[in-house]
Design a protein around this motif. Structure first.
Motif, short mmCIF file in Angstrom:
data_model
loop_
_atom_site.label_atom_id
_atom_site.label_comp_id
_atom_site.label_asym_id
_atom_site.label_seq_id
_atom_site.Cartn_x
_atom_site.Cartn_y
_atom_site.Cartn_z
N HIS A 1 -1.62 -2.12 -9.51
CA HIS A 1 -1.67 -1.60 -8.14
C HIS A 1 -3.10 -1.57 -7.60
O HIS A 1 -3.39 -0.82 -6.67
CB HIS A 1 -1.08 -0.18 -8.09
CG HIS A 1 0.37 -0.12 -8.46
ND1 HIS A 1 1.39 -0.26 -7.56
CD2 HIS A 1 0.96 0.06 -9.67
CE1 HIS A 1 2.56 -0.18 -8.18
NE2 HIS A 1 2.33 0.02 -9.47
N GLU A 2 -3.96 -2.41 -8.16
CA GLU A 2 -5.37 -2.35 -7.83
C GLU A 2 -5.82 -3.37 -6.79
O GLU A 2 -6.83 -3.17 -6.11
CB GLU A 2 -6.23 -2.54 -9.09
CG GLU A 2 -6.29 -1.34 -10.01
CD GLU A 2 -4.95 -1.10 -10.71
OE1 GLU A 2 -4.37 -2.08 -11.20
OE2 GLU A 2 -4.50 0.06 -10.72
N ALA B 1 0.83 -1.21 0.00
CA ALA B 1 0.00 0.00 0.00
C ALA B 1 0.86 1.26 0.00
O ALA B 1 0.46 2.30 -0.54
CB ALA B 1 -0.92 0.00 1.22
N ALA B 2 2.07 1.16 0.58
CA ALA B 2 2.96 2.31 0.67
C ALA B 2 3.88 2.44 -0.54
O ALA B 2 4.72 3.35 -0.58
CB ALA B 2 3.80 2.21 1.94
N GLY B 3 3.73 1.57 -1.53
CA GLY B 3 4.47 1.73 -2.77
C GLY B 3 5.57 0.72 -3.02
O GLY B 3 6.14 0.70 -4.13
N ALA B 4 5.93 -0.09 -2.04
CA ALA B 4 6.93 -1.13 -2.28
C ALA B 4 6.27 -2.29 -3.03
O ALA B 4 5.05 -2.33 -3.19
CB ALA B 4 7.51 -1.61 -0.96
N ARG B 5 7.08 -3.25 -3.48
CA ARG B 5 6.54 -4.39 -4.22
C ARG B 5 6.93 -5.67 -3.49
O ARG B 5 7.86 -6.39 -3.87
CB ARG B 5 7.05 -4.41 -5.66
CG ARG B 5 6.80 -3.14 -6.45
CD ARG B 5 5.33 -2.69 -6.41
NE ARG B 5 4.45 -3.54 -7.20
CZ ARG B 5 3.24 -3.91 -6.81
NH1 ARG B 5 2.79 -3.57 -5.62
NH2 ARG B 5 2.49 -4.66 -7.59
N PRO B 6 6.22 -5.99 -2.41
CA PRO B 6 6.53 -7.20 -1.65
C PRO B 6 5.99 -8.46 -2.32
O PRO B 6 4.90 -8.45 -2.90
CB PRO B 6 5.83 -6.96 -0.32
CG PRO B 6 4.67 -6.09 -0.68
CD PRO B 6 5.14 -5.20 -1.79
N ILE B 7 6.76 -9.54 -2.24
CA ILE B 7 6.29 -10.86 -2.61
C ILE B 7 6.36 -11.71 -1.35
O ILE B 7 7.43 -11.89 -0.77
CB ILE B 7 7.14 -11.48 -3.73
CG1 ILE B 7 7.11 -10.57 -4.98
CG2 ILE B 7 6.63 -12.87 -4.09
CD1 ILE B 7 7.94 -11.07 -6.14
N ILE B 8 5.21 -12.20 -0.92
CA ILE B 8 5.10 -12.92 0.35
C ILE B 8 4.99 -14.40 0.04
O ILE B 8 4.11 -14.83 -0.71
CB ILE B 8 3.87 -12.44 1.15
CG1 ILE B 8 3.86 -10.91 1.25
CG2 ILE B 8 3.86 -13.06 2.54
CD1 ILE B 8 2.57 -10.34 1.78
#
Length: 582
Positions: free
Chosen positions: A426-427, A341-348
């Motif tokens: 980003h949706e 949500a803050a703009g990073a691109r995490p992969i969990i």
């Protein structure tokens, strides 16, 4: 006669001399190593608690006194001492379960394969004991990795208010599955360094009594400690420092690899079947390397299971882009979603059976807020694992959460295409089911996965086969078998687990009598039932293939496929039977 030959129940341990107890510990380790080297299993955790387990049974009176084990990774010695040593001999390895089971022995009280549960379970037993005015010791055994789990923290907090007998054996071997992470472990290191005398004491902060034992693999010292606290009238933590993998050098030298290990050569510690070649894991790792080099703010997040995804390689290259939260599945989802949500691109990264613990966070935090995190799910398939690690429900419960996209690639190319799209959008959150049936190469016909768009890979008539994800190859085999019987079946790659391509399905009803769905999971609430529900308004038959909603305990996959009619031969027979009734 060996010492182990004399031990058929816990009472037999009480009659052994000190020298015999030492010999017993060596024989237990040999029995454990014999079994796990042949069929695989948990190695290091069991080797590390051998003396601890012997001392528990030496001092306490199981099953009147109750040992409540956490996660069961360390219960092989307990099983050996409680009448189940036959399960560690040739020809009988599968006679016992790999985890505790109250159906298997009166010395077990829960079926537990997930972590951080023992203190809460023990508190429940202790409270019930006191209500019944019984006199028995309730002993919870928990490891330092497990203590980071939220449930363990909640239980410790409540234990601080409890007024009766409760003995918490805290097995500190300085390891989770991999290395420990988090601020808690600095305090544990301080306690070890000061022989438990540090002023700052995590356990005492909860209001708990506390004792420390450095010699956690010394039977005499353990026995003395347990004798001291037996029948205690209040909760106490026994902080015991043990060595994970003790007695087997490869397990001591490589603690993470030998937490759980596939069959291995006992002399060398080398795996008997070494994987080779490209895999979905290697594709994922190469992909993340590439995206970081391109400047993407990508971060890999996991909850104490880096080995399942090869993430130690990634961490070595990109330590600043790697987060192991320890055993804290809920945290990884809320935290990773907030990063997105803050703009990073995490992969969990999650194993499906552990991701269940973060159901609320997926629903309430990530989905409601439409946070564009990417979640890679492994193990969400019909497997021969025990019932505590059954991942076949993943597609059912994840696919019924709103606001997220849930995709099942069938090839390396599709996997990469989905990642490209997921990172660019980003949706909404995107969950990707990692295929489990070997790497396949098949061009991706889609680059945009915003709208559900089923892919027709073979046009036919009369029968349409929708084969999802890793079982797409089953669909290919069925189509080929039907062709030999004169039926030109349509073959479809659905890709989308939770979103129906309603126009596509509507068109299929025009020239098909039977729609067949195949999925690698439980049918109830799954992909096939969604298709069947939509098609209920049409004059077309629907035949769903998948698993029944049941717990399976180490049932071989081949047997499950026969039970569920998931072999190509049985599916073809069922299809022909339905067509004959039309």
């Amino acid at each position: 006669m060996t010492v182990l030959d004399k031990v058929n129940e816990p009472a037999d341990v009480k009659n052994l001399t000190h020298d015999e107890l030492i010999e017993l510990s060596q024989e237990i380790r040999a029995a454990v190593l014999h079994k796990v080297s042949i069929v695989g299993g948990h190695v290091g955790p069991n080797l590390g608690v051998t003396e601890l387990t012997i001392a528990l049974h030496k001092v306490f009176n199981s099953p009147v006194d109750k040992f409540i084990w956490d996660v069961s990774h360390q219960t092989y010695p307990h099983k050996i001492l409680t009448g189940r040593k036959i399960g560690f001999t040739d020809g009988h390895f599968h006679d016992i379960t790999p985890y505790t089971s109250q159906e298997e022995s009166v010395h077990d009280f829960f079926t537990v394969g997930h972590t951080s549960t023992s203190i809460a379970n023990a508190l429940g037993y202790a409270q019930a004991r006191d209500l019944a005015a019984k006199k028995e010791n309730i002993v919870a055994v928990i490891g330092d990795g497990s203590i980071s789990g939220g449930l363990a923290m909640e239980a410790l907090n409540n234990a601080g208010d409890f007024k009766g007998n409760l003995i918490i054996v805290f097995n500190d071997n300085q390891m989770s599955i991999a290395e420990n992470h988090g601020g808690l472990y600095r305090n544990l290191a301080e306690l070890r360094a000061t022989n438990g005398q540090a002023e700052n004491n995590f356990f005492k902060a909860f209001g708990l009594d506390y004792k420390y034992l450095e010699e956690g693999n010394d039977i005499e010292a353990l026995t003395a400690l347990f004798e001291e606290v037996k029948d205690i009238d209040h909760p106490i933590v026994l902080h015991i420092h043990t060595q994970k993998g003790r007695g087997y050098e490869p397990a001591v030298e490589n603690k993470e690899a030998f937490h759980w290990h596939v069959p291995f050569d006992l002399a060398t510690g080398q795996s008997k079947n070494q994987p080779s070649g490209e895999t979905y894991t290697s594709i994922m790792l190469d992909y993340m390397d590439k995206k970081i080099a391109e400047g993407l703010p990508l971060v890999a997040i996991n909850a104490a299971i880096p080995g399942i995804f090869g993430l130690k390689q990634f961490a070595a290259k990109h330590p600043e882009r790697y987060i192991d939260a320890g055993i804290a599945e809920q945290y990884t989802i809320t935290f990773g979603g907030a990063m997105a949500a803050a703009g990073a691109r995490p992969i969990i990264f999650h194993n499906s059976t552990f991701l269940q613990r973060a159901y609320d966070q997926l629903w309430h935090d990530v989905a409601i807020n439409k946070e564009p995190a990417i979640i890679i799910v492994k193990g969400g398939v019909i497997s021969g694992s025990d019932k505590t690690h059954q991942g076949s429900s993943a597609m059912t419960w994840i696919s019924n959460i709103p606001n997220l996209k849930y995709l099942a690639p069938t090839s390396g190319e599709e996997f990469t295409a989905i990642l490209d799209w997921a990172l660019a959008q980003h949706e909404q959150p995107v969950v990707i089911q990692m295929p489990e049936h070997g790497l396949e190469s098949r061009a991706s016909l889609l680059t945009d996965f915003t709208q559900s768009s089923y892919q027709m890979t073979k046009m036919g008539e009369k029968v349409a086969i929708l084969a999802l994800g890793g079982l797409y190859s089953h669909g290919e085999k069925i189509a080929a078998a039907l062709a030999e019987k004169g039926i030109n079946a349509t073959l479809v790659n659905p890709l989308f687990i939770n979103d129906l391509d309603k126009d596509f399905l509507d068109n299929l009803t025009e020239n098909h009598q039977l729609i067949v769905t195949i999925e690698d999971g439980i049918l109830d609430g799954g992909f096939g039932q969604k298709v069947a529900s939509f098609l209920g308004r049409y004059d077309v038959k629907v035949l769903n293939f998948g698993a029944e909603r049941e717990f399976n305990d180490s049932v071989p996959v081949a047997e499950l496929y026969d039970r569920y009619h998931l072999t190509p031969e049985l599916m073809v027979a069922d299809i022909l039977q339905v067509l004959a009734k039309k």
